[in-house]
Design a protein around this motif. Structure first.
Motif, PDB file in Angstrom:
ATOM      1  N   GLU A 108     -33.309  92.844   4.402  1.00 48.50           N
ATOM      2  CA  GLU A 108     -34.543  93.636   4.384  1.00 48.50           C
ATOM      3  C   GLU A 108     -34.486  94.700   3.299  1.00 48.50           C
ATOM      4  O   GLU A 108     -35.486  94.950   2.607  1.00 48.50           O
ATOM      5  CB  GLU A 108     -34.757  94.286   5.749  1.00 48.50           C
ATOM      6  CG  GLU A 108     -35.123  93.317   6.853  1.00 48.50           C
ATOM      7  CD  GLU A 108     -35.374  94.027   8.169  1.00 48.50           C
ATOM      8  OE1 GLU A 108     -36.420  93.802   8.786  1.00 48.50           O
ATOM      9  OE2 GLU A 108     -34.504  94.828   8.583  1.00 48.50           O
TER      10      GLU A 108
ATOM     11  N   LEU B   9     -36.632  95.684  -4.083  1.00 47.74           N
ATOM     12  CA  LEU B   9     -36.702  94.833  -5.267  1.00 47.74           C
ATOM     13  C   LEU B   9     -37.382  95.528  -6.442  1.00 47.74           C
ATOM     14  O   LEU B   9     -36.941  95.406  -7.585  1.00 47.74           O
ATOM     15  CB  LEU B   9     -37.429  93.534  -4.925  1.00 47.74           C
ATOM     16  CG  LEU B   9     -37.108  92.331  -5.813  1.00 47.74           C
ATOM     17  CD1 LEU B   9     -35.646  91.933  -5.658  1.00 47.74           C
ATOM     18  CD2 LEU B   9     -38.010  91.150  -5.484  1.00 47.74           C
TER      19      LEU B   9
ATOM     20  N   VAL C 173     -42.063  88.740   6.134  1.00 52.76           N
ATOM     21  CA  VAL C 173     -42.610  89.321   4.904  1.00 52.76           C
ATOM     22  C   VAL C 173     -43.433  88.262   4.182  1.00 52.76           C
ATOM     23  O   VAL C 173     -43.514  87.115   4.611  1.00 52.76           O
ATOM     24  CB  VAL C 173     -41.485  89.860   3.986  1.00 52.76           C
ATOM     25  CG1 VAL C 173     -40.656  90.916   4.710  1.00 52.76           C
ATOM     26  CG2 VAL C 173     -40.593  88.710   3.499  1.00 52.76           C
TER      27      VAL C 173
ATOM     28  N   LEU D 104     -36.174  86.527   7.259  1.00 50.87           N
ATOM     29  CA  LEU D 104     -36.889  87.418   6.353  1.00 50.87           C
ATOM     30  C   LEU D 104     -38.248  86.833   6.003  1.00 50.87           C
ATOM     31  O   LEU D 104     -39.273  87.535   6.029  1.00 50.87           O
ATOM     32  CB  LEU D 104     -36.059  87.643   5.092  1.00 50.87           C
ATOM     33  CG  LEU D 104     -36.642  88.614   4.063  1.00 50.87           C
ATOM     34  CD1 LEU D 104     -36.725  90.023   4.637  1.00 50.87           C
ATOM     35  CD2 LEU D 104     -35.795  88.610   2.784  1.00 50.87           C
TER      36      LEU D 104
ATOM     37  N   LEU E 239     -34.849  85.726  -4.592  1.00 50.85           N
ATOM     38  CA  LEU E 239     -33.931  86.517  -3.773  1.00 50.85           C
ATOM     39  C   LEU E 239     -32.942  85.534  -3.156  1.00 50.85           C
ATOM     40  O   LEU E 239     -33.302  84.713  -2.305  1.00 50.85           O
ATOM     41  CB  LEU E 239     -34.673  87.264  -2.668  1.00 50.85           C
ATOM     42  CG  LEU E 239     -35.538  88.453  -3.074  1.00 50.85           C
ATOM     43  CD1 LEU E 239     -36.863  87.985  -3.681  1.00 50.85           C
ATOM     44  CD2 LEU E 239     -35.812  89.352  -1.879  1.00 50.85           C
TER      45      LEU E 239
ATOM     46  N   ILE F  30     -37.781  83.311  -1.743  1.00 53.64           N
ATOM     47  CA  ILE F  30     -36.616  83.558  -0.899  1.00 53.64           C
ATOM     48  C   ILE F  30     -35.817  82.270  -0.803  1.00 53.64           C
ATOM     49  O   ILE F  30     -36.353  81.214  -0.469  1.00 53.64           O
ATOM     50  CB  ILE F  30     -37.050  84.053   0.495  1.00 53.64           C
ATOM     51  CG1 ILE F  30     -37.821  85.370   0.359  1.00 53.64           C
ATOM     52  CG2 ILE F  30     -35.838  84.245   1.405  1.00 53.64           C
ATOM     53  CD1 ILE F  30     -38.378  85.904   1.671  1.00 53.64           C
TER      54      ILE F  30
ATOM     55  N   TYR G 109     -35.191  93.085  -0.077  1.00 58.01           N
ATOM     56  CA  TYR G 109     -36.618  92.799  -0.263  1.00 58.01           C
ATOM     57  C   TYR G 109     -37.383  94.094  -0.534  1.00 58.01           C
ATOM     58  O   TYR G 109     -38.192  94.159  -1.475  1.00 58.01           O
ATOM     59  CB  TYR G 109     -37.177  92.106   0.969  1.00 58.01           C
ATOM     60  CG  TYR G 109     -38.621  91.683   0.821  1.00 58.01           C
ATOM     61  CD1 TYR G 109     -38.941  90.410   0.363  1.00 58.01           C
ATOM     62  CD2 TYR G 109     -39.669  92.554   1.139  1.00 58.01           C
ATOM     63  CE1 TYR G 109     -40.268  90.013   0.211  1.00 58.01           C
ATOM     64  CE2 TYR G 109     -40.992  92.170   0.987  1.00 58.01           C
ATOM     65  CZ  TYR G 109     -41.291  90.900   0.518  1.00 58.01           C
ATOM     66  OH  TYR G 109     -42.603  90.524   0.369  1.00 58.01           O
ATOM     67  N   ASP G 110     -37.120  95.119   0.272  1.00 64.30           N
ATOM     68  CA  ASP G 110     -37.848  96.384   0.122  1.00 64.30           C
ATOM     69  C   ASP G 110     -37.474  97.111  -1.162  1.00 64.30           C
ATOM     70  O   ASP G 110     -38.290  97.867  -1.702  1.00 64.30           O
ATOM     71  CB  ASP G 110     -37.573  97.293   1.326  1.00 64.30           C
ATOM     72  CG  ASP G 110     -38.162  96.751   2.615  1.00 64.30           C
ATOM     73  OD1 ASP G 110     -39.075  95.903   2.549  1.00 64.30           O
ATOM     74  OD2 ASP G 110     -37.688  97.159   3.705  1.00 64.30           O
TER      75      ASP G 110
ATOM     76  N   ARG H 230     -42.213  86.413  -5.551  1.00 62.07           N
ATOM     77  CA  ARG H 230     -40.925  86.475  -4.849  1.00 62.07           C
ATOM     78  C   ARG H 230     -40.656  85.150  -4.143  1.00 62.07           C
ATOM     79  O   ARG H 230     -41.457  84.702  -3.334  1.00 62.07           O
ATOM     80  CB  ARG H 230     -40.917  87.615  -3.827  1.00 62.07           C
ATOM     81  CG  ARG H 230     -41.155  88.988  -4.437  1.00 62.07           C
ATOM     82  CD  ARG H 230     -41.067  90.087  -3.402  1.00 62.07           C
ATOM     83  NE  ARG H 230     -41.322  91.392  -3.987  1.00 62.07           N
ATOM     84  CZ  ARG H 230     -40.872  92.549  -3.502  1.00 62.07           C
ATOM     85  NH1 ARG H 230     -40.150  92.550  -2.385  1.00 62.07           N
ATOM     86  NH2 ARG H 230     -41.151  93.687  -4.109  1.00 62.07           N
TER      87      ARG H 230
ATOM     88  N   GLU I  43     -44.110  86.003   0.700  1.00 64.23           N
ATOM     89  CA  GLU I  43     -43.367  85.450  -0.414  1.00 64.23           C
ATOM     90  C   GLU I  43     -44.125  84.271  -0.996  1.00 64.23           C
ATOM     91  O   GLU I  43     -45.036  83.724  -0.368  1.00 64.23           O
ATOM     92  CB  GLU I  43     -41.963  85.005   0.013  1.00 64.23           C
ATOM     93  CG  GLU I  43     -41.916  83.839   0.984  1.00 64.23           C
ATOM     94  CD  GLU I  43     -42.222  84.239   2.414  1.00 64.23           C
ATOM     95  OE1 GLU I  43     -42.797  83.394   3.131  1.00 64.23           O
ATOM     96  OE2 GLU I  43     -41.918  85.372   2.808  1.00 64.23           O
TER      97      GLU I  43
ATOM     98  N   ALA J  65     -45.523  90.108  -4.171  1.00 67.31           N
ATOM     99  CA  ALA J  65     -45.057  89.132  -3.179  1.00 67.31           C
ATOM    100  C   ALA J  65     -45.231  87.706  -3.680  1.00 67.31           C
ATOM    101  O   ALA J  65     -44.413  86.827  -3.400  1.00 67.31           O
ATOM    102  CB  ALA J  65     -45.804  89.333  -1.860  1.00 67.31           C
TER     103      ALA J  65
END
Length: 273
Positions: free
Chosen positions: A126, A132, A164, A160, A75, A147, A129-130, A145, A166, A142
């Motif tokens: 956000e 994706l 969350v 972020l 991301l 970031i 992420y939500d 992912r 990651e 997760a």
């Protein structure tokens, strides 16, 4: 005595005008987006998709690159200038190494609707992420992912990642606080008081991150000095790693192997090296 008082009064008036001008135009000291939209030119496995409108949040363009089997999705949050097209070379390098990418255009730039603010851009982060799973058409765990924040985007990435789950966090040219960066350039004004809504206070959130972090910085970076990144690195929890490019500036770390270093870092985390 009268001339002295007049001189002081003139200085106070000038200072008041400077305060008012900075307060009114403070967003212009941060965001330098271009208006034109330029789609990706030759990124492999990439489609342009969109984050849908949500309540009063705008519809935003996302460059979505399918990962090769076994590779995570990155991301990507860009800096405060230009548009996604400026970042295409580094995104292409990541795609060529097999990584998936979800790179979000920012509201108010690159042909996107809306006005950029810290609060608005973070809500968009956000949403990315939500959303994706929807962008890729399947569940992205997760643990798959990553970031990645560059410059201004490090503020979105750090906050972020503190909230969350990651696989890892990658920070290129990060900083401790936006208002502190500006204070070093506008020394006569109380920038941190005037920028109550645009602080990007990364130092506040970095200690809440419990994932592995990779810091990348150019020693010759005059936009975000290396000292600003070191403050953040020192405050981060372990495990953390740092790569300093002795000849690197703010926009050219790719010339010195940054993409390769990121790839090796992520492959090592996944046990592929």
């Amino acid at each position: 005595m009268g001339q002295y008082l007049k001189f002081i009064l003139v200085l106070l008036v000038i200072y008041g005008i400077a305060l008012a001008g900075f307060l009114f135009f403070r967003h212009d000291f941060i965001y330098f987006f271009v208006e034109e939209r330029v789609p990706p030119a030759d990124m492999p496995r990439t489609e342009v998709k969109f984050l849908p409108e949500a309540f009063e949040e705008p519809r935003l363009e996302v460059w979505v690159t399918e990962p090769l089997p076994g590779k995570p999705v990155i991301l990507y949050f860009m800096g405060n200038a230009g548009a996604l097209s400026v970042h295409e070379p580094r995104l292409r390098e990541l795609a060529n190494r097999g990584f998936g990418v979800a790179a979000m255009a920012y509201r108010g730039g690159g042909g996107q609707p809306g006005v950029p603010t810290e609060a608005g851009l973070y809500r968009d982060a956000e949403r990315l992420y939500d959303g994706l799973d929807g962008l890729f058409g399947r569940e992205i765990a997760a643990s798959d992912r990553v970031i990645y924040g560059y410059g201004l985007g490090s503020g979105l990435a750090i906050r972020l990642a503190s909230e969350v789950d990651e696989m890892a966090l990658v920070l290129e040219a990060p900083f401790a606080s936006m208002c502190e960066l500006l204070r070093q350039r506008v020394v006569i004004l109380p920038t941190c008081s005037l920028m109550w809504d645009e602080r990007y206070d990364n130092l506040q959130y970095i200690g809440d991150i419990d994932t592995t972090v990779l810091f990348l910085h150019g020693a010759q970076d005059s936009t975000i000095p290396l000292t600003a990144g070191r403050v953040l690195f020192d405050a981060a929890r372990q495990p953390k790693f740092s790569k300093i490019y002795r000849e690197g500036g703010h926009i050219d770390l790719g010339r010195f192997g940054a993409s390769n270093d990121i790839a090796e870092f992520l492959d090592t985390l996944r046990g592929e090296r």
